[in-house]
Scaffold this motif. Structure first.
Motif, short mmCIF file in Angstrom:
data_model
loop_
_atom_site.label_atom_id
_atom_site.label_comp_id
_atom_site.label_asym_id
_atom_site.label_seq_id
_atom_site.Cartn_x
_atom_site.Cartn_y
_atom_site.Cartn_z
N LYS A 1 0.79 -1.23 0.00
CA LYS A 1 0.00 0.00 0.00
C LYS A 1 0.83 1.29 0.00
O LYS A 1 0.50 2.22 -0.72
CB LYS A 1 -0.97 0.01 1.18
N PRO A 2 1.91 1.38 0.80
CA PRO A 2 2.66 2.65 0.81
C PRO A 2 3.26 3.03 -0.54
O PRO A 2 3.55 4.20 -0.78
CB PRO A 2 3.77 2.40 1.84
N PHE A 3 3.44 2.05 -1.41
CA PHE A 3 4.07 2.32 -2.71
C PHE A 3 3.06 2.69 -3.79
O PHE A 3 3.45 3.04 -4.90
CB PHE A 3 4.90 1.10 -3.15
N PRO B 1 -0.25 4.80 -3.16
CA PRO B 1 -1.31 5.41 -2.37
C PRO B 1 -2.58 5.70 -3.18
O PRO B 1 -3.66 5.81 -2.60
CB PRO B 1 -0.69 6.70 -1.85
N HIS B 2 -2.47 5.79 -4.50
CA HIS B 2 -3.64 6.09 -5.32
C HIS B 2 -4.34 4.83 -5.84
O HIS B 2 -5.36 4.94 -6.50
CB HIS B 2 -3.25 6.99 -6.50
N ALA B 3 -3.77 3.68 -5.54
CA ALA B 3 -4.40 2.44 -5.99
C ALA B 3 -5.70 2.22 -5.23
O ALA B 3 -5.91 2.75 -4.13
CB ALA B 3 -3.46 1.25 -5.77
N LYS B 4 -6.58 1.43 -5.83
CA LYS B 4 -7.82 1.04 -5.15
C LYS B 4 -7.56 -0.35 -4.56
O LYS B 4 -7.44 -1.33 -5.29
CB LYS B 4 -8.99 0.99 -6.13
N TRP B 5 -7.45 -0.40 -3.25
CA TRP B 5 -7.13 -1.65 -2.57
C TRP B 5 -8.40 -2.38 -2.20
O TRP B 5 -9.33 -1.78 -1.66
CB TRP B 5 -6.25 -1.38 -1.35
N GLU B 6 -8.45 -3.66 -2.53
CA GLU B 6 -9.65 -4.47 -2.27
C GLU B 6 -9.89 -4.64 -0.78
O GLU B 6 -8.95 -4.78 -0.01
CB GLU B 6 -9.53 -5.85 -2.92
N LYS B 7 -11.15 -4.67 -0.41
CA LYS B 7 -11.53 -4.97 0.98
C LYS B 7 -11.42 -6.47 1.20
O LYS B 7 -11.68 -7.27 0.29
CB LYS B 7 -12.95 -4.49 1.23
N GLU B 8 -11.05 -6.85 2.40
CA GLU B 8 -10.81 -8.26 2.68
C GLU B 8 -12.03 -9.15 2.47
O GLU B 8 -11.90 -10.32 2.14
CB GLU B 8 -10.23 -8.48 4.08
N LYS B 9 -13.24 -8.60 2.62
CA LYS B 9 -14.44 -9.43 2.41
C LYS B 9 -14.62 -9.81 0.93
O LYS B 9 -15.41 -10.68 0.61
CB LYS B 9 -15.69 -8.74 2.95
N LYS B 10 -13.86 -9.16 0.07
CA LYS B 10 -13.93 -9.48 -1.36
C LYS B 10 -12.81 -10.39 -1.84
O LYS B 10 -12.78 -10.77 -3.00
CB LYS B 10 -13.93 -8.18 -2.17
#
Length: 188
Positions: free
Chosen positions: A30-32, A34-43
């Protein structure tokens, strides 16, 4: 049953006790980006076959055929490394996965599902099956540090038992997709 089309897929969801390990790996990247859309763990899931838009009746018939023809006991799935699609040089999707040969039983399951869906008139994805859990999607400029870290992040292999597959509905919205389980098919 309605004729409404439901965006759907066949998937495998890891057990809850492994989600923290997947989130930890995701947090290293994530720190590399910051503009990415990170998936939620429930997905977090492995897509066995994307079905696209199908009617409820079609999905119900598919569920019945998979239940009646799939004779496969539970098996282990191993996730060994991170990667990106379409390539590490031009990442659009970040994932945790493994090579198909590491998961031959999963590969067999995917092939069985492709054959069954084809009998229902579905055209399977032309790309080869590559077992993975999507953890993020590129948005904006991607730093070379992210690419380097995708290639070098290491973790102990994550292994879990697949004891069921699910036929899922995926609703798209401006805030992202949400999933609903339509059918759960136990392996036996």
């Amino acid at each position: 049953m309605s004729d409404q089309l439901l965006r759907s897929f066949v998937g495998i969801f890891p057990p809850a006790e492994l989600i923290d390990r997947l989130v930890l790996i995701q947090s290293k990247l994530k720190p590399f980006a910051p503009h990415a859309k990170w998936e939620k763990e429930k997905k977090f899931h492995i897509t066995v076959e994307f079905l696209g838009d199908k009617t409820e009746l079609w999905l119900k018939q598919l569920n019945n055929d998979i239940r009646n023809s799939l004779a496969l006991p539970p098996f282990n799935i191993e996730l060994t490394h991170c990667g990106a699609f379409p390539s590490d040089r031009s990442p659009k999707v970040f994932w945790i996965g493994s090579n198909p040969e590491k998961n031959s039983q999963l590969e067999n399951l995917a092939e069985m599902i492709r054959k069954i869906t084809k009998l229902h008139g579905h055209t399977p994805d032309a790309k080869p099956f590559h077992p993975h859990i999507t953890i993020g999607r590129a948005k904006g400029k991607i730093s070379s540090n992210l690419i380097q870290n995708i290639e070098t992040v290491t973790f102990h292999p994550i292994e879990f038992t697949c004891s069921e597959i699910r036929i899922m509905r995926s609703r798209l919205a401006s805030t992202g997709s949400t999933y609903t389980t339509l059918f759960t098919i136990p392996l036996k």
